[in-house]
Design an enzyme around this catalytic site. Structure first.
Site, PDB file in Angstrom:
ATOM      1  N   GLY A  12       0.945  -1.175   0.059  1.00  0.00           N
ATOM      2  CA  GLY A  12       0.210  -0.066  -0.248  1.00  0.00           C
ATOM      3  C   GLY A  12       0.784   1.594   0.051  1.00  0.00           C
ATOM      4  O   GLY A  12       2.007   1.408   0.797  1.00  0.00           O
ATOM      5  N   ALA A  15       2.134   2.401   4.298  1.00  0.00           N
ATOM      6  CA  ALA A  15       2.756   1.284   4.412  1.00  0.00           C
ATOM      7  C   ALA A  15       4.193   1.430   3.731  1.00  0.00           C
ATOM      8  O   ALA A  15       5.059   0.881   4.073  1.00  0.00           O
ATOM      9  CB  ALA A  15       1.411   0.006   4.113  1.00  0.00           C
ATOM     10  N   ARG A  34      -0.783 -10.072   0.609  1.00  0.00           N
ATOM     11  CA  ARG A  34      -2.135 -11.706   0.700  1.00  0.00           C
ATOM     12  C   ARG A  34      -1.880 -12.443  -0.254  1.00  0.00           C
ATOM     13  O   ARG A  34      -2.865 -13.512   0.068  1.00  0.00           O
ATOM     14  CB  ARG A  34      -3.549 -10.525   0.027  1.00  0.00           C
ATOM     15  CG  ARG A  34      -4.189  -9.261   0.596  1.00  0.00           C
ATOM     16  CD  ARG A  34      -4.856  -8.954  -0.180  1.00  0.00           C
ATOM     17  NE  ARG A  34      -5.335  -8.487  -1.855  1.00  0.00           N
ATOM     18  CZ  ARG A  34      -4.375  -7.368  -2.083  1.00  0.00           C
ATOM     19  NH1 ARG A  34      -4.072  -6.342  -0.749  1.00  0.00           N
ATOM     20  NH2 ARG A  34      -4.348  -6.767  -3.316  1.00  0.00           N
ATOM     21  N   LEU A  69      -6.575 -10.006   5.666  1.00  0.00           N
ATOM     22  CA  LEU A  69      -6.989  -9.276   6.426  1.00  0.00           C
ATOM     23  C   LEU A  69      -8.832  -9.779   7.384  1.00  0.00           C
ATOM     24  O   LEU A  69      -9.340 -10.078   7.942  1.00  0.00           O
ATOM     25  CB  LEU A  69      -7.529  -8.011   6.598  1.00  0.00           C
ATOM     26  CG  LEU A  69      -6.329  -7.395   6.257  1.00  0.00           C
ATOM     27  CD1 LEU A  69      -7.141  -5.265   6.636  1.00  0.00           C
ATOM     28  CD2 LEU A  69      -5.711  -6.957   7.694  1.00  0.00           C
ATOM     29  N   ALA A  89      -2.814  -1.673   6.434  1.00  0.00           N
ATOM     30  CA  ALA A  89      -4.083  -2.076   5.747  1.00  0.00           C
ATOM     31  C   ALA A  89      -5.267  -1.603   5.808  1.00  0.00           C
ATOM     32  O   ALA A  89      -5.628  -1.934   6.775  1.00  0.00           O
ATOM     33  CB  ALA A  89      -3.222  -3.585   5.454  1.00  0.00           C
ATOM     34  N   LYS A 166     -13.578   3.511   8.855  1.00  0.00           N
ATOM     35  CA  LYS A 166     -12.731   3.571   9.847  1.00  0.00           C
ATOM     36  C   LYS A 166     -12.946   4.046  11.635  1.00  0.00           C
ATOM     37  O   LYS A 166     -12.340   3.840  12.061  1.00  0.00           O
ATOM     38  CB  LYS A 166     -12.419   4.807   9.184  1.00  0.00           C
ATOM     39  CG  LYS A 166     -11.584   4.618   7.627  1.00  0.00           C
ATOM     40  CD  LYS A 166     -10.258   3.834   7.841  1.00  0.00           C
ATOM     41  CE  LYS A 166      -9.005   3.481   7.040  1.00  0.00           C
ATOM     42  NZ  LYS A 166      -7.969   3.073   7.431  1.00  0.00           N
ATOM     43  N   PRO A 191      -4.638  10.197  10.051  1.00  0.00           N
ATOM     44  CA  PRO A 191      -4.654  10.722   8.728  1.00  0.00           C
ATOM     45  C   PRO A 191      -5.439  12.379   8.283  1.00  0.00           C
ATOM     46  O   PRO A 191      -6.812  11.670   8.685  1.00  0.00           O
ATOM     47  CB  PRO A 191      -4.051   9.926   8.057  1.00  0.00           C
ATOM     48  CG  PRO A 191      -4.317   8.756   8.673  1.00  0.00           C
ATOM     49  CD  PRO A 191      -5.267   8.998   9.910  1.00  0.00           C
ATOM     50  N   SER A 206      -5.161   8.114  -2.512  1.00  0.00           N
ATOM     51  CA  SER A 206      -5.773   9.404  -2.518  1.00  0.00           C
ATOM     52  C   SER A 206      -4.848  10.288  -4.209  1.00  0.00           C
ATOM     53  O   SER A 206      -5.162  10.811  -4.093  1.00  0.00           O
ATOM     54  CB  SER A 206      -5.632  10.086  -1.251  1.00  0.00           C
ATOM     55  OG  SER A 206      -4.745  10.175  -0.384  1.00  0.00           O
ATOM     56  N   PHE A 225      -9.777  19.122   1.360  1.00  0.00           N
ATOM     57  CA  PHE A 225      -8.799  18.100   1.556  1.00  0.00           C
ATOM     58  C   PHE A 225      -8.096  18.816   2.682  1.00  0.00           C
ATOM     59  O   PHE A 225      -7.299  19.651   2.575  1.00  0.00           O
ATOM     60  CB  PHE A 225      -8.093  18.100   1.099  1.00  0.00           C
ATOM     61  CG  PHE A 225      -8.913  17.491  -0.675  1.00  0.00           C
ATOM     62  CD1 PHE A 225      -8.976  15.792   0.067  1.00  0.00           C
ATOM     63  CD2 PHE A 225      -9.336  17.979  -1.719  1.00  0.00           C
ATOM     64  CE1 PHE A 225     -10.602  15.457  -1.803  1.00  0.00           C
ATOM     65  CE2 PHE A 225     -10.373  17.475  -2.469  1.00  0.00           C
ATOM     66  CZ  PHE A 225     -10.633  15.966  -2.336  1.00  0.00           C
TER      67      PHE A 225
END
Length: 347
Positions: A12, A15, A34, A69, A89, A166, A191, A206, A225
């Site tokens: 990611g 990450a 994964r 996950l 993740a 989230k 974040p 993003s 943002f």
């Protein structure tokens, strides 16, 4: 002996930079994928972030574990021998899936799988990536300023699936750690909107917002943002991992608030002719809502038109000495990096 740190989801965007920062500081790093076959991309990304000596560090101090996950398999082995875990993740899925539980359930259950394995293995601390969306007022509230004491109401019907996932995942994480009498072994990082340079073409995150602006959108929407640099966000995770004062705390990691039109202004100012397609006009809200009927990703953003709900990083600055660089620098670096890491041409 140098501690081993597990970073979940090493392929990611965030990450990848966490892996890079940890290797830079001399840690042994293990990251989850994964399935087999992604190791080379993760090593290449880490090497790119580290510079001249990167390939050696990525070869000698970066290892891998297969874990997903959505499954219990592999997590005990992934955390074995680790002193710390950065749970970065998130489950795959868009912001507006047909079934919101397809995103919310895996986010919650995945976090609990990681925490359960970490606590059972005696990991000293877990730093979990949440989001400012987990510390926000209802959409209908007036413009606001929030800190870590605010908790999003997960029963709010206006929450998008991503934002609810989230909030649900973070609240479930704290509840689990309280039940295991391990609350001080958890830290959460919340974040804002994450931008900055890519390490690999697949790690867009993003940054796709900047990519779309550069590609020639018909206009900008009245959406704002809270810009945070991905490099600084990785630094916040690592600081929170070892600071004694961080134990059992939440930390907001957000920077300057910019409207999408201001993002566009920065790109034109910093990139010159490379930003020739960046829109110069702001679309009326009614036009954005009409476009959203045929653009699922945009549909999820329409409730946020004209809203300015800010989150202050004062606690991270005071307790951890953390700072984020100017948003203009972050956006310019993001744009240049997108040009250096184009998506492969299908064929």
């Amino acid at each position: 002996m140098t501690a081993t740190v597990l970073v979940t989801g090493g392929t990611g965007y965030v990450a990848g930079w966490c892996v890079t920062r940890l290797l830079e500081q001399g840690y042994q790093v293990r990251t989850t994928v994964r399935g087999p076959g992604r190791e080379d991309a993760v090593r290449a990304a880490a090497a790119a972030g580290l510079g001249a000596d990167g390939y050696e560090a990525a070869r000698d101090r970066l290892g891998f574990a297969v874990a997903d996950l959505t499954s219990d398999a592999g997590w005990d082995r992934a955390v074995e021998g680790c002193g710390y875990v950065l749970h970065v993740a998130s489950p795959l899925g868009g912001d507006a899936p047909k079934d919101p539980d397809a995103l919310i359930g895996p986010a919650r259950d995945g976090a609990l799988r990681v925490l359960r394995a970490a606590v059972d293995a005696g990991v000293e601390r877990v730093v979990m990536t949440s989001a400012c969306a987990a510390a926000s007022p209802p959409l209908g509230a007036p413009d606001s300023v929030s800190d870590e004491t605010r908790w999003t109401d997960t029963a709010d019907p206006t929450l998008t699936a991503y934002r609810k996932s989230k909030a649900v995942a973070e609240q479930a994480a704290w509840q689990f750690m309280r039940e295991r009498d391990a609350e001080r072994r958890l830290v959460t990082v919340l974040p804002g909107a994450v931008f900055g340079p890519l390490l690999h073409h697949s790690q867009r995150g993003s940054a796709q917002i900047v990519e779309r602006l550069l590609g020639g959108m018909p206009g900008t929407a009245r959406i704002g943002f809270e810009v945070v640099d991905v490099r600084d966000l990785a630094d916040l995770h690592v600081r929170a991992m070892t600071a004694p004062e961080a134990a059992g705390q939440r930390f907001i990691g957000a920077g300057e608030f910019l409207w999408m039109s201001e993002l566009a202004d920065v790109l034109r100012d910093r990139l010159g002719v490379a930003a020739a397609k960046v829109p110069t006009r702001t679309l009326p809200d009614t036009a954005v809502r009409l476009l959203a009927r045929v653009t699922p990703g945009l549909r999820a953003l329409t409730p946020y038109l004209g809203r300015k709900h800010l989150h202050v990083p004062d606690k991270a600055e005071r307790v951890l000495g953390w700072r984020t660089r100017p948003a203009a620098d972050t956006l310019a670096d993001c744009a240049r990096s997108l040009a250096e890491h184009p998506l492969p041409v299908a064929g």
